[in-house]
Each structure stands twice: as structure tokens, then as C-alpha cells.
Design a protein around this motif. Structure first.
Motif, PDB file in Angstrom:
ATOM      1  N   ASN A 398       0.812  -1.225   0.000  1.00 34.48           N
ATOM      2  CA  ASN A 398       0.000   0.000   0.000  1.00 34.48           C
ATOM      3  C   ASN A 398       0.839   1.266   0.000  1.00 34.48           C
ATOM      4  N   LEU A 399       2.163   1.114  -0.142  1.00 31.79           N
ATOM      5  CA  LEU A 399       2.988   2.309  -0.230  1.00 31.79           C
ATOM      6  C   LEU A 399       2.990   2.767  -1.679  1.00 31.79           C
ATOM      7  N   LYS A 400       2.036   3.621  -1.994  1.00 34.73           N
ATOM      8  CA  LYS A 400       1.976   4.099  -3.374  1.00 34.73           C
ATOM      9  C   LYS A 400       1.281   5.441  -3.428  1.00 34.73           C
ATOM     10  N   ASP A 401       1.544   6.123  -4.514  1.00 36.04           N
ATOM     11  CA  ASP A 401       0.902   7.405  -4.745  1.00 36.04           C
ATOM     12  C   ASP A 401      -0.237   7.134  -5.719  1.00 36.04           C
ATOM     13  N   ASN A 402      -1.471   7.222  -5.233  1.00 35.15           N
ATOM     14  CA  ASN A 402      -2.597   6.871  -6.086  1.00 35.15           C
ATOM     15  C   ASN A 402      -2.919   7.927  -7.123  1.00 35.15           C
ATOM     16  N   ARG A 403      -2.462   9.147  -6.869  1.00 38.30           N
ATOM     17  CA  ARG A 403      -2.762  10.208  -7.828  1.00 38.30           C
ATOM     18  C   ARG A 403      -1.486  10.942  -8.238  1.00 38.30           C
ATOM     19  N   PRO A 404      -0.549  10.247  -8.873  1.00 37.60           N
ATOM     20  CA  PRO A 404       0.687  10.927  -9.280  1.00 37.60           C
ATOM     21  C   PRO A 404       0.379  11.993 -10.328  1.00 37.60           C
ATOM     22  N   LEU A 405       1.061  13.114 -10.222  1.00 40.95           N
ATOM     23  CA  LEU A 405       0.799  14.198 -11.166  1.00 40.95           C
ATOM     24  C   LEU A 405       1.607  14.008 -12.442  1.00 40.95           C
ATOM     25  N   MET A 406       1.072  14.486 -13.551  1.00 43.82           N
ATOM     26  CA  MET A 406       1.761  14.374 -14.828  1.00 43.82           C
ATOM     27  C   MET A 406       2.706  15.549 -15.037  1.00 43.82           C
ATOM     28  N   LYS A 407       2.411  16.665 -14.402  1.00 45.44           N
ATOM     29  CA  LYS A 407       3.269  17.850 -14.563  1.00 45.44           C
ATOM     30  C   LYS A 407       3.763  18.281 -13.195  1.00 45.44           C
ATOM     31  N   PRO A 408       4.966  18.854 -13.107  1.00 41.89           N
ATOM     32  CA  PRO A 408       5.490  19.269 -11.805  1.00 41.89           C
ATOM     33  C   PRO A 408       4.599  20.307 -11.135  1.00 41.89           C
ATOM     34  N   VAL A 409       4.651  20.328  -9.814  1.00 44.50           N
ATOM     35  CA  VAL A 409       3.888  21.291  -9.030  1.00 44.50           C
ATOM     36  C   VAL A 409       4.611  22.633  -9.086  1.00 44.50           C
ATOM     37  N   GLU A 410       3.854  23.706  -9.173  1.00 44.91           N
ATOM     38  CA  GLU A 410       4.463  25.044  -9.089  1.00 44.91           C
ATOM     39  C   GLU A 410       4.898  25.275  -7.649  1.00 44.91           C
ATOM     40  N   ILE A 411       6.121  25.715  -7.490  1.00 44.82           N
ATOM     41  CA  ILE A 411       6.621  25.862  -6.138  1.00 44.82           C
ATOM     42  C   ILE A 411       7.084  27.273  -5.881  1.00 44.82           C
ATOM     43  N   ASP A 412       6.696  27.780  -4.731  1.00 44.11           N
ATOM     44  CA  ASP A 412       6.991  29.162  -4.390  1.00 44.11           C
ATOM     45  C   ASP A 412       8.317  29.217  -3.631  1.00 44.11           C
ATOM     46  N   ASP A 413       9.402  28.815  -4.306  1.00 42.73           N
ATOM     47  CA  ASP A 413      10.686  28.915  -3.616  1.00 42.73           C
ATOM     48  C   ASP A 413      11.277  30.295  -3.909  1.00 42.73           C
ATOM     49  N   ARG A 414      12.457  30.524  -3.404  1.00 44.45           N
ATOM     50  CA  ARG A 414      12.977  31.876  -3.527  1.00 44.45           C
ATOM     51  C   ARG A 414      13.441  32.225  -4.931  1.00 44.45           C
ATOM     52  N   SER A 415      13.886  31.204  -5.681  1.00 48.16           N
ATOM     53  CA  SER A 415      14.460  31.483  -7.002  1.00 48.16           C
ATOM     54  C   SER A 415      13.394  31.617  -8.028  1.00 48.16           C
TER      55      SER A 415
END
Lengths: 415, 260
Positions: A398-415
Motif C-alpha cells: 500500500n505504499l503508493k501514490d494513487n494520484r501521481p501528477l503528470m506535470k510538476p507542481v508550481e513551487i513558491d521557492d525563492r528562485s
């Protein structure tokens, strides 16, 4: 009424006038800083002219503002502490402090603050200091924009850059700590903020928490340290928008979580670390919107990790994404982006239609028998990983990601 | 011997398959740089390909060449020539031409994309050296098998099996034994086991050169202490040379005794 107001204004003026400003310098009436401390009254401002001052420990036992002009050099001549702050409301600004005694029994430091409130230590430069800034039993201090640079070689013979013990509500911001034992070390420090610091090339950790609760650290950069950040035995630590990079070595990691409860790890970047996050006894932590790229392991869960929530992170090009021991324990992997995901998305909703299993068989085998890592990148390992991916037998079901995303998540990092 | 070497070499240089092999590496190199212009990363990807492919190509080419030039070999045997010179010449001709396809094919794109200015130059040269060694080793092994079996199908079958054993099965047994005996200290065993498989030895040599070695943890440290030093490097190169010399010598001995 009017007279009372006037009186108050008069009194205020009188008190501000009584706070004199003095200047210390080679061509001034006062030539040594120690002397200036003796003659000054509480509330005075002391300016220090450029030059070199050879001083033994300077005690500051009343509220004073000490400002250096063009970084005057105060040489501690390897005799104990340089500045001993023992009073509330002390400001130390613009000094260059050098040569603090090394010791294996006492934590000598360039600036030692003990039992103080509302102190400000700003814009100082520290060189060859055993410990840099040492703060004990103090509250509501500001430590900002200091540059602490050492040349530590071993853990035993070096001190920490900024070391706080039994203190509350400190703000440590925009400092640059390099080449010390720990860049910033906090022990029994609560409700503090660590913002925008750069900590690199330190022998042990970039930032180290012990028994400290309710702290926040954000927008810091930890680079090429023995290990990036160690958070141990602490609760409710908030970690945001930090960068953990190049913590690379056979026992190195970006972030170590050891006996941690209820933290938040959001918007951080983990880049080229041997282990991005090493979690041991970490529970109820939210990992979200983090970037893990080009690490050896992105996250290594050892034992006793319960109810963590790993949602909406990007895992890109890590040699092994997740390593995991034991049963699932309520940890949730959901809606992450995995660069190795090979599934499809027929309804084009950016969520893959087949679950992703982040624990490879090889990573499971390595966890059991660490020596087998020697077979990394061999054809055999690729083959068994592939067959396990097709029909999982060994890895937790049961160690799985049932809804893996197809595109990367937008991330609010500093760069 | 030099004349036979030259003949075999020229013969292969003119053959279509050498060009295919050469262009394959050339295209691979350019595609790698097209996708990602980082030289270090290209070296890693290339490692994965070279470690698997050079032994396979060496094996197949060796067997193929031996069987297809059998009539010519028999003709040569009728001449007043030493058997050693004939077979050593053929062996060196095949190995050299394959190594050259590899070195030139991979070398051209890397030179164009600036390997000389890059820090990866040593990793890259190790990679090429190892690739050449693997070619020499597997051509020798396949010549041995081809000499042993007159039947082509058998020869091919055993050669492929040999490659499969070295590239895959050996690692499987290795992994299995490490898992079974994981209560014992294993790093010496692991060290020994890699020395006895040229493919593993090459893989470790290159892995340790690349900074991925930090991943290997404690075992990696043991390996790095061994292979990372000048002595370890020397020893592993000696081991690779032994892997060339022993099958080579066996092949020559077999050729001396064989009744054609």
C-alpha cells in the motif's frame, strides 16, 4: 494640563541629554574600549573610530549602544571572551572581532550575551573566533547581518557560529556563517525565527535544533556542510523556502529529522544531497511543495515515522526516490510529481491513471543489506526493478501514490 | 603477425558492421549532448551504455568474425606460418578495430562539445579505457568459445550465455549471496567478487570516479579506500589486463592443439 505636558517633555529632553555620546579612538580622549565602558553611563552611545584595539574581555553591564566606524578591529589576543554582554538593551554594531581563545572546556566566544533582553547584534564581522556569537538565558534579541568566518577542521577543536541556549523569541536573520562547527546551533530555544541566513562549509551542521519548540526558519541557504540541517527532539518547527544544496558525502544529508513532532516542511528545495531528508522518529509532519532534484535518496524513512503527509512535491532525477522501512504507519503519499512515473493520463486531468510506487525493489534490498548498494546501476538491478514495478511482491503493497501528477507542481521557492 | 593483424584490421575497417558500430556511438554521443549539454551527466549515461554494450558487441563480433573468416583461416594454416601469429593477429585485428570504433565514435562528439576544457576529462578517459579493455576481454572469450565449437549455433549460443552470465546472472548470484550472508561482514567479499567480473570491476571503477560514489555509504568508503588510491587503480588495471591475458593465452593454446 499644559504645564504637566511641558514638564513631561522637559523631563524627556533632560533624560535624552543625559545619555551622552562618547568616541573611542587613538586620537580621542578615550583610547581603550574597556576604559570607555567604565566611564559611560547607562544609555550612552559609544562610537569607535577605525583602528586596532587590543583588549582583554570587555564587560558591558549597562544598557549601551556601541557602534564601530568602518569596522574597527578588536583583537581579543586569545584571552577568553571579547565582549561580555550582561545587561538588557545593548546594541553592538559594525565591529570586527578577532582572535578568541580556543578551549576544550569553556565555550569562549567573540560576543557572549548572558541574561539579556532586547539586545541587538548587527553587522559585525568575526574572524578566528572559537565560538562566534554565544547567547545564553536571553530573550527578544536580534542577531542580524553578521559575518562569522572560521577555518574549522575537526568537530572537537571548533565552535559554533551562532549558538543560543535557553533563550526565547530571538530573531536570527541575514547572517553569513562559514567554516565553523555548526553554523547556527539552538538548544532550548523557543518561538524564534531564523530568516535568510547563509550557512555553508561548516564541519557539522548548517543549522542544528535541539529541544527547541515552536521555531520557524525560512529562506535560508545551507550549502556544502557536513550535513545541512539537523532538527532533533523538537516540536512544531516550521521550515519554509529554504535551500539545501550539495550536502554530499558518505554520511551526509540535507535535512535530518530525529524525534520530531508536528512540523511543516513547505516550499523547500533539496538539490544534489546524498540524502535529501533523513527521517527517524518523525511524526505528523506535512511535507508539501518541496523540490527534490538530483539527490541520492530524496527521502529516507528509517523507523517510527507515523502519520506523515507527503503531498504535492516534485521528485526529479533522484537515484532512489524513497527508501522505507516497516509498515505504512499512516504515512500518506499523494499527488506528487515523480520524474520516473511512466503511467498515462487518458482523461487529461493532470493526474496519472495508474498509481506510482516510489519504493524500488533495489532500495528495499539496500535497506536490508546496505552492502548491496555496490550493484547500483548494474543491468541486473535495472531488470529486477522493472519486474517489481510490473508486479510488486517485496515492497509494501500500500505504499503508493494513487494520484501521481503528470506535470510538476508550481513551487513558491525563492528562485 | 603484424601482416595478419593489418589484414584483419583492414578487412574489418572495410566491413559494413564496423561503420554501423561507429555511427551508433557517434549518434549516441550527439543525441546525449542534444538532450543535455552537461558533459558530466553525458559521461554517466554513456557509462550505462558502454558497460552493457561493449561486452555484447565484442562477444557477437568476435564469434561472427571467427566463423565467417574460417575458410581464410584454414587457407592461412596451410602456409608456413606459426599458428600463434595467425590467431593473435586476427584477435588483435578484431579487438583493435572495435576499440577504435568506440573511441573515435564517442570521442568526436565529446571533443566537439568541449571535453578538453571540462573537468570530466579524466572520467571520460577512464570510460574509454575501460570500454577498450572490455572489448579486448570479450573478444578473447568469444574466440575461445568459437574455437571450442565447430557448430556455429552452439558457438553463438554459448557466447551469448557467457555475456548474459557476466552482465546479469553473476550480479544476481552476487546479490543473493550478500542477502543470505548479511549477518557477516560483507565488504571484503563484495570487493573480491567485483574483481572476478570485468563488467562489475569496470562499473565500480567508473562509479567511484563520478561523484555518485557518496551514495555508496560505508561500503562505498571501503571501496573508495581500495579503488580510489593509486594502488587500487593500478591493481584494478592489472586485474583487467589479467582478464585480457588469460583468455588470450587460453585461446592461443587451444589454437595450437586444435585439429582443423
Amino acid at each position: 494640563m499644559k504645564i504637566e505636558k511641558l514638564l513631561i517633555i522637559g523631563l524627556l529632553l533632560a533624560s535624552s541629554l543625559s545619555a551622552a555620546s562618547r568616541t573611542v579612538g587613538a586620537e580621542e580622549a578615550l583610547t581603550s574600549i574597556g576604559e570607555a565602558m567604565k566611564v559611560s553611563a547607562p544609555g550612552d552611545t559609544i562610537f569607535i573610530q577605525p583602528g586596532t584595539y587590543r583588549e582583554e574581555t570587555i564587560y558591558i553591564d549597562k544598557p549601551l549602544v556601541i557602534i564601530g566606524r568602518d569596522y574597527p578591529v578588536i583583537d581579543g589576543m586569545n584571552k577568553g571572551y571579547i565582549l561580555e554582554v550582561r545587561s538588557d538593551s545593548v546594541t553592538v554594531k559594525g565591529l570586527m572581532l578577532i582572535n578568541v581563545q580556543k578551549s576544550y572546556t569553556k565555550a569562549y566566544s567573540a560576543i557572549h550575551v548572558y541574561g539579556s533582553k532586547n539586545f541587538v547584534i548587527e553587522d559585525n564581522k568575526l574572524r578566528n573566533s572559537f565560538f562566534g556569537i554565544l547567547i545564553e538565558r536571553s530573550k527578544e534579541g536580534l542577531i542580524r547581518g553578521n559575518r562569522v568566518i572560521g577555518n574549522a577542521v575537526t568537530e572537537q577543536s571548533s565552535g559554533n557560529g551562532i549558538h543560543a541556549w535557553h533563550s526565547d523569541r530571538l530573531t536570527i536573520s541575514d547572517n553569513h556563517v562559514e567554516g565553523m562547527r555548526d553554523g547556527i546551533y539552538l538548544e532550548f530555544v523557543n518561538k524564534s525565527e531564523i530568516v535568510g541566513n547563509l550557512s555553508r562549509n561548516n564541519v557539522r551542521y548548517g543549522l542544528h535544533f535541539m529541544f527547541s519548540n515552536d521555531d520557524r526558519y525560512l529562506q535560508n541557504r545551507f550549502e556544502n556542510n557536513g550535513a545541512g540541517v539537523a532538527v532533533m527532539f523538537s516540536k512544531r518547527i516550521d521550515m519554509r523556502q529554504n535551500e539545501f544544496a550539495l550536502n554530499w558525502g558518505s554520511a551526509s544529508y540535507g535535512l535530518l529529522l530525529k524525534e520530531i513532532l508536528e512540523g511543516e516542511i513547505v516550499d523547500n528545495t533539496f538539490h544534489r544531497n546524498t540524502i535529501g531528508i533523513s527521517a527517524d522518529g518523525a511524526s505528523k509532519i506535512t511535507f508539501s511543495h518541496n523540490n527534490f532534484d538530483n539527490n541520492g535518496w530524496a527521502i529516507r524513512f528509517h523507523g517510527a515515522c507515523y502519520d506523515n503527509d507527503i503531498t504535492k512535491n516534485n521528485f526529479r532525477h533522484n537515484a532512489l526516490d524513497i527508501s522505507y522501512k516497516g509498515p505504512i504507519n499512516g504515512n500518506v503519499f499523494d499527488q506528487n510529481y515523480w520524474s520516473e512515473y511512466a503511467g498515462y493520463d487518458l482523461d487529461k486531468n493532470n493526474v496519472g491513471d495508474v498509481p506510482y510506487r516510489p519504493v524500488k525493489l533495489f532500495s528495499y534490498v539496500v535497506n536490508k543489506t546496505p552492502e548491496t548498494i555496490i550493484l547500483l546501476r548494474s543491468l541486473f538491478v535495472d531488470i529486477i526493478n522493472f519486474s517489481e514495478k510490473v508486479s510488486p511482491i517485496m515492497t509494501p503493497d500500500n505504499l503508493k501514490d494513487n494520484r501521481p501528477l503528470m506535470k510538476p507542481v508550481e513551487i513558491d521557492d525563492r528562485s | 603477425m603484424l601482416k595478419i593483424l593489418k589484414y584483419s584490421f583492414m578487412d574489418l575497417m572495410r566491413s559494413r558492421w564496423s561503420y554501423v558500430y561507429f555511427f551508433f556511438y557517434l549518434v549516441l554521443g550527439f543525441v546525449l549532448f542534444f538532450l543535455n549539454s552537461d558533459v558530466t551527466k553525458a559521461v554517466i549515461t554513456l557509462m550505462n551504455v558502454i558497460i552493457v554494450l561493449t561486452p555484447l558487441i565484442g562477444t557477437i563480433f568476435g564469434v561472427m568474425y571467427f566463423y565467417s573468416s574460417r575458410e581464410f583461416t584454414e587457407l592461412l594454416l596451410a602456409q608456413p606460418l606459426k599458428r600463434k601469429t595467425i590467431f593473435a593477429g586476427q584477435y588483435l585485428g578484431v579487438s583493435l578495430s572495435l576499440s577504435m570504433s568506440l573511441v573515435v565514435g564517442v570521442g568526436i562528439p565529446f571533443v566537439i562539445y568541449g571535453i578538453f576544457g571540462s573537468a570530466a576529462i579524466w572520467d571520460f578517459s577512464t570510460l574509454l579505457l575501460v570500454g577498450a579493455f572490455l572489448t579486448f576481454i570479450f573478444v578473447a572469450l568469444s574466440f575461445n568459445l568459437a574455437l571450442a565449437f565447430k557448430d556455429r549455433i552452439k558457438g553463438f549460443g554459448f557466447s551469448i550465455l557467457m555475456w548474459l552470465f557476466m552482465a546479469v546472472i553473476y550480479d544476481g548470484l552476487f546479490l543473493l549471496s550478500m542477502m543470505i550472508f548479511d549477518d557477516y561482514p560483507l565488504d571484503k567479499l563484495a570487493l573480491g567478487a567485483t574483481l572476478f567480473n570485468p563488467i562489475d570491476l569496470s562499473r565500480i571503477l567508473i562509479l567511484l570516479k563520478l561523484d555518485i560514489s557518496a551514495l555508496l555509504g560505508y561500503t562505498g568508503a571501503v571501496f573508495k579506500n581500495f579503488f580510489g588510491t593509486g594502488l587500487g587503480l593500478l591493481l584494478s588495471l592489472i586485474m583487467l589486463s589479467v582478464w585480457v591475458l588469460i583468455p588470450g593465452a587460453l585461446m592461443l593454446r587451444q589454437a595450437e592443439k586444435k585439429d582443423f
